[in-house]
Scaffold this motif. Sequence first.
Motif, mmCIF file in Angstrom:
data_model
loop_
_atom_site.group_PDB
_atom_site.id
_atom_site.type_symbol
_atom_site.label_atom_id
_atom_site.label_comp_id
_atom_site.label_asym_id
_atom_site.label_seq_id
_atom_site.Cartn_x
_atom_site.Cartn_y
_atom_site.Cartn_z
ATOM 1 N N GLN A 154 0.827 -1.209 0.000
ATOM 2 C CA GLN A 154 0.000 0.000 0.000
ATOM 3 C C GLN A 154 0.865 1.265 0.000
ATOM 4 N N ALA A 155 1.962 1.195 0.754
ATOM 5 C CA ALA A 155 2.856 2.351 0.809
ATOM 6 C C ALA A 155 3.519 2.616 -0.544
ATOM 7 N N LEU A 156 3.950 1.557 -1.228
ATOM 8 C CA LEU A 156 4.581 1.733 -2.549
ATOM 9 C C LEU A 156 3.585 2.280 -3.568
ATOM 10 N N GLN A 157 2.366 1.725 -3.470
ATOM 11 C CA GLN A 157 1.348 2.203 -4.410
ATOM 12 C C GLN A 157 1.042 3.677 -4.175
ATOM 13 N N ALA A 158 0.983 4.057 -2.899
ATOM 14 C CA ALA A 158 0.718 5.471 -2.594
ATOM 15 C C ALA A 158 1.870 6.364 -3.106
ATOM 16 N N LYS A 159 3.096 5.849 -2.922
ATOM 17 C CA LYS A 159 4.252 6.632 -3.397
ATOM 18 C C LYS A 159 4.214 6.785 -4.908
ATOM 19 N N ARG A 160 3.838 5.704 -5.631
ATOM 20 C CA ARG A 160 3.778 5.718 -7.082
ATOM 21 C C ARG A 160 2.751 6.748 -7.559
ATOM 22 N N GLU A 161 1.632 6.764 -6.860
ATOM 23 C CA GLU A 161 0.588 7.716 -7.226
ATOM 24 C C GLU A 161 1.012 9.154 -6.889
ATOM 25 N N GLU A 162 1.763 9.267 -5.798
ATOM 26 C CA GLU A 162 2.205 10.611 -5.386
ATOM 27 C C GLU A 162 3.137 11.239 -6.428
#
Length: 489
Positions: free
Chosen positions: A279-287
């Motif tokens: 979830q953290a990686l996905q959030a970073k990717r979206e950020e």
Amino acid sequence: MNSPVRANATAAQGLADVDQAIFFNASPVPAFVIDLNHVVTHFNHACAMTLGVTADQVVGRKGIGRVFHGHDRPMMADMIVDGVMQKAVDDLYQSSYRGSLAVVDAYEAEAFFSSLGAAGRWLFFTAAPIRNQQGELVGAIETLQDITERKVAEAALMKAQLEVEQMVEQRTAQLAEVNRTLRDDVKRRETAERELLDRNDELNALNVKLSAVKEHLIQSEKLASIGQLAAGIAHEINNPIGYIFSNFGTLENYLTQLFGMLDAYEKAEVACYAPQTLQALQAKREEIELAFLKEDIPVLMRESKEGIVRVRKIVQDLKDFSHVDTNPDWQFANLNQGIDSTLNVINNEIKYRADLVKDYCDLPEVQCMPSQINQVVMNLVLNAAQAMGAERGRITVRTGVADDKVWLEVIDNGSGIPKDVLPRIFDPFYTTKAVGKGTGLGLSLSYGIVQKHHGSIDVQSEIGKGSTFHVTLPLRQPATPAANGASAT
């Protein structure tokens, strides 16, 4: 023994017994005597010899004057007998007769008698009255002397003297004129020499000044061209360099974000299967919008590459314009390519003033000095751009070939050139631009370059409609050491 007194008395008595006529006839002085009736009573032998007549022809006759004059005319003796000699001397013949200084009442004169001899004779006369013991006038005696030789000599001398005087006067006048002419010539030459020396000094000084000024102006023209080119190049390079820097700044930011993402991936490697990690990686990717970065980064790199290519092209055009990498001597070159390179270099001076139209014809290679021909094109096009008024104009560059010559034209629809200015536009240092805006060497240098290439440059212009400069160049230069050594490029 007889005494001297008695001897002298005896001699005197002997002379007294001699007839007076014998004394008169024995005199070596020519003389004749007339009585009161003008009859010749005595005519001596010397007189007969002088006049060429005998005593028998004149003695006892009147009119002795016929012997001298050829007609009846009184002699001085006749005038003495008539008592009119004094009046003649005083009133009539002052220039002919004069009183004798030796004998009282005697007279003397000189005259020319054309009837005597073959060519006439000059005679000197003396005449005196003859008186008896009572002092009464009984006749007159007249003597004469042939002075023809003296008179001829005097006349010759007078003539020679006159001729000499005339010659001297003429020669003096000639010498004076020659002297005056020589003085004037010397003065003129001295003045001319002074003027020539002064003029020579002035010319030497002017030559030094002109050499310095010409060198300075040529350098100024070169510096002006270099400065103009540098300004254009700087402007042209600024655009691609600007967005290269902008793009690379954005790229740097993107890369920072990518590096952050990569750091996150590195930290998550040990627990990549944990749900919270995913979830953290996905959030970073979206950020960081990783998908967008993948699309935008290639575009930025492509634009940067295009900018760099443009910079390289500008630099290459500058090299082509100046031909810094080629032989500066005569060589075969593509005229159209040289014109393109020049137009690219000076584009910044044109694009804000006029639309540029190219109308090229396929040309064979031309034997020339390419950098100098480029200089001509630059001067003509820049002049055309500067001739534009407040409204945007149009500049057309054409090329063509005819027989063994090529030609190029620079046509503008600018302000045109006045007719009184046209004859002087190719003169060195002549310019119609404001002070500080031009050196007046552009067209002069262009004209010199075209002449050096054995070509011609003509101009047609009309006020308010524009100008056309037509340059013609031979395909091959005449056989010269420099031209023969040209190398093909």
